[in-house]
Design an enzyme around this catalytic site. Structure first.
Site, PDB file in Angstrom:
ATOM      1  N   HIS A  79      -2.952   7.742   3.923  1.00 53.92           N
ATOM      2  CA  HIS A  79      -4.161   9.057   3.947  1.00 53.92           C
ATOM      3  C   HIS A  79      -4.148  10.009   4.748  1.00 53.92           C
ATOM      4  O   HIS A  79      -3.948   9.410   6.002  1.00 53.92           O
ATOM      5  CB  HIS A  79      -5.466   8.654   2.912  1.00 53.92           C
ATOM      6  CG  HIS A  79      -5.915   8.203   2.087  1.00 53.92           C
ATOM      7  ND1 HIS A  79      -5.761   8.551   0.441  1.00 53.92           N
ATOM      8  CD2 HIS A  79      -5.687   6.814   1.661  1.00 53.92           C
ATOM      9  CE1 HIS A  79      -6.470   7.937  -0.314  1.00 53.92           C
ATOM     10  NE2 HIS A  79      -6.216   6.449   0.371  1.00 53.92           N
ATOM     11  N   LEU A  80      -3.535  10.750   4.818  1.00 53.10           N
ATOM     12  CA  LEU A  80      -3.567  11.515   6.167  1.00 53.10           C
ATOM     13  C   LEU A  80      -4.880  12.624   6.673  1.00 53.10           C
ATOM     14  O   LEU A  80      -4.755  13.501   7.500  1.00 53.10           O
ATOM     15  CB  LEU A  80      -2.077  12.351   6.694  1.00 53.10           C
ATOM     16  CG  LEU A  80      -1.201  11.649   6.940  1.00 53.10           C
ATOM     17  CD1 LEU A  80       0.389  12.085   6.880  1.00 53.10           C
ATOM     18  CD2 LEU A  80      -1.344  10.636   8.195  1.00 53.10           C
TER      19      LEU A  80
ATOM     20  N   HIS B 273      -2.693  -0.779  -3.489  1.00 55.00           N
ATOM     21  CA  HIS B 273      -3.583  -1.846  -2.807  1.00 55.00           C
ATOM     22  C   HIS B 273      -3.781  -3.152  -3.834  1.00 55.00           C
ATOM     23  O   HIS B 273      -5.162  -2.601  -4.415  1.00 55.00           O
ATOM     24  CB  HIS B 273      -4.556  -0.963  -2.829  1.00 55.00           C
ATOM     25  CG  HIS B 273      -5.386   0.509  -3.674  1.00 55.00           C
ATOM     26  ND1 HIS B 273      -5.355   0.306  -4.693  1.00 55.00           N
ATOM     27  CD2 HIS B 273      -5.555   1.100  -3.117  1.00 55.00           C
ATOM     28  CE1 HIS B 273      -6.512   1.087  -5.048  1.00 55.00           C
ATOM     29  NE2 HIS B 273      -5.717   1.899  -4.111  1.00 55.00           N
TER      30      HIS B 273
ATOM     31  N   ASP C 164      -3.115   1.770   2.655  1.00 55.59           N
ATOM     32  CA  ASP C 164      -3.841   2.836   2.281  1.00 55.59           C
ATOM     33  C   ASP C 164      -4.879   2.571   3.687  1.00 55.59           C
ATOM     34  O   ASP C 164      -6.260   3.497   4.147  1.00 55.59           O
ATOM     35  CB  ASP C 164      -4.900   1.465   1.792  1.00 55.59           C
ATOM     36  CG  ASP C 164      -6.124   2.083   0.320  1.00 55.59           C
ATOM     37  OD1 ASP C 164      -5.913   3.725   0.572  1.00 55.59           O
ATOM     38  OD2 ASP C 164      -6.560   1.988   0.011  1.00 55.59           O
TER      39      ASP C 164
ATOM     40  N   HIS D 275     -12.145   7.881   8.015  1.00 56.58           N
ATOM     41  CA  HIS D 275     -13.831   8.840   7.699  1.00 56.58           C
ATOM     42  C   HIS D 275     -14.253   8.960   8.907  1.00 56.58           C
ATOM     43  O   HIS D 275     -13.977   7.631   9.846  1.00 56.58           O
ATOM     44  CB  HIS D 275     -14.560   7.557   6.540  1.00 56.58           C
ATOM     45  CG  HIS D 275     -13.977   7.713   5.629  1.00 56.58           C
ATOM     46  ND1 HIS D 275     -13.460   9.369   4.302  1.00 56.58           N
ATOM     47  CD2 HIS D 275     -13.568   7.448   4.369  1.00 56.58           C
ATOM     48  CE1 HIS D 275     -12.852   8.918   3.305  1.00 56.58           C
ATOM     49  NE2 HIS D 275     -13.143   7.301   3.237  1.00 56.58           N
TER      50      HIS D 275
ATOM     51  N   ALA E   2     -15.675   5.229   1.611  1.00 50.46           N
ATOM     52  CA  ALA E   2     -15.118   3.379   1.684  1.00 50.46           C
ATOM     53  C   ALA E   2     -13.585   4.168   2.433  1.00 50.46           C
ATOM     54  O   ALA E   2     -12.999   5.282   1.345  1.00 50.46           O
ATOM     55  CB  ALA E   2     -14.599   2.865  -0.087  1.00 50.46           C
TER      56      ALA E   2
END
Length: 344
Positions: free
Chosen positions: A16-17, A175, A248, A252, A264
């Site tokens: 995730h970028l 995952h 993964d 955040h 999460a």
């Protein structure tokens, strides 16, 4: 005792970028260690078309630090309305390498996900036909199913029918977190692979509650019992080509993690290979790290292995407690703690 380990440059098959200023702050961490990464499409709005994926790819490339060699492998977000034509266009693009199945409501920004996979039958047929992999967040979202059982139930109720109906469809079970999933992937017929995160190799669910709630260990799927962690370690270090690296890594801001209803996701891109090296060393399997991190993934996706190398040295160093994230900061997993391997 090995003090230096040089491997073929690894890839991250689940990343995730984010976007905007946050993207610019995190993409360099991944590009420093990895040659390529499968980029998750769960933006707001989600990446559902080739045009959106192309634009996002251009933003990623523009945000890379100068001189960086890194290839983002783009994906589309599967919805109830994704058409076969969208799949064919994506495959023809040359830069889209998968379509992501998020059961609606399963994780961050998954509200637009699939409500019933049977609605996607023609789309899945097209994916099978053109060789487009389906990347699966493997949890059911039925509120009556215990959160620790959602992966196992997903195998029985979604994955088994999916493989029966589309036996030639290439599927990545992302995952994985349970013994059930590791055994399923190992024994399944047809083209099935799985990514495993560093945090699921290193920690069980007790890590969430040591001395109080530990929000920076909260991710989805959640950490499981020690028996499941050990099964994941056994799978990752087995040398089996169906298991490969996917961090993964999910950034955040600190404020939305340390919150009454926290998000999460664990941020591990900054120190991913150091964490994996610890996990493999603890299992006396450093010789298996290259296959897991650098070889199995491209082989599964039908892509060439990277030409460069990455070197890890045994070196104590302190991970930053916080790092910049847009106008805020984020806390990496184990922020402020000591690590025993360092990529150079």
């Amino acid at each position: 005792m090995t003090d230096t380990l040089t491997i073929v440059r690894p890839d991250d098959w689940h990343l995730h970028l984010r976007d905007g200023d946050a993207l610019a702050d995190v993409v360099g961490d991944t590009a420093r260690q990895f040659g390529r990464a499968i980029i998750m499409p769960n933006l707001k709005p989600p990446v559902t078309t080739t045009a959106q994926a192309r634009a996002y790819r251009e933003r990623i490339l523009a945000a890379l630090p100068a001189g960086t060699q890194f290839e983002p492998l783009m994906t589309l977000y599967l919805t109830d309305n994704t058409s076969p034509e969208v799949i064919r266009e994506a495959r023809a693009s040359g830069f889209i390498h998968g379509v992501k199945l998020y059961p609606a409501g399963a994780t961050t920004n998954s509200d637009a996900g699939v409500t019933d996979l049977r609605r996607c039958a023609k789309t899945l047929e097209a994916m099978q036909e053109v060789g487009m992999p389906l990347l699966v967040h493997g949890e059911v979202t039925d509120p009556t199913v215990d959160i620790f059982d959602r992966e196992a139930v997903f195998i029985d109720t979604v994955m088994l029918p999916l493989r029966r109906d589309f036996p030639a469809l290439k599927v990545v079970f992302e995952h994985i977190t349970t013994k059930h999933a590791a055994e399923y992937v190992r024994d399944a017929e047809g083209p099935v692979g799985a990514t495993i995160t560093a945090h699921h190799l290193l920690y069980n669910r007790n890590a969430l509650f040591v001395g109080g709630i530990r929000p920076h260990y909260y991710c989805l799927p959640v950490l499981k019992r020690e028996t499941h962690r050990l099964a994941l370690v056994a799978a990752a270090t087995s040398g089996h080509p169906r298991f490969f690296l996917g961090t993964d890594s999910a950034p955040h801001a600190k404020g939305v993690k340390e919150h009454a209803c926290g998000c999460a996701g664990c941020y591990t891109a900054l120190h991913a290979m150091e964490l994996y090296a610890e996990a493999f060393e603890d299992a006396n399997a450093l010789d298996k790290l290259e296959g897991f991190a650098s070889l199995h993934g491209p082989d599964f996706y039908g892509l060439p292995r990277n030409a460069g190398t990455l070197t890890l040295t045994r070196s104590q160093w302190q991970l930053p407690a916080e790092v910049p994230f847009g106008e805020q900061t984020l806390v990496p997993l184990r922020g402020g703690e000591m690590l025993r391997w360092k990529s150079v």
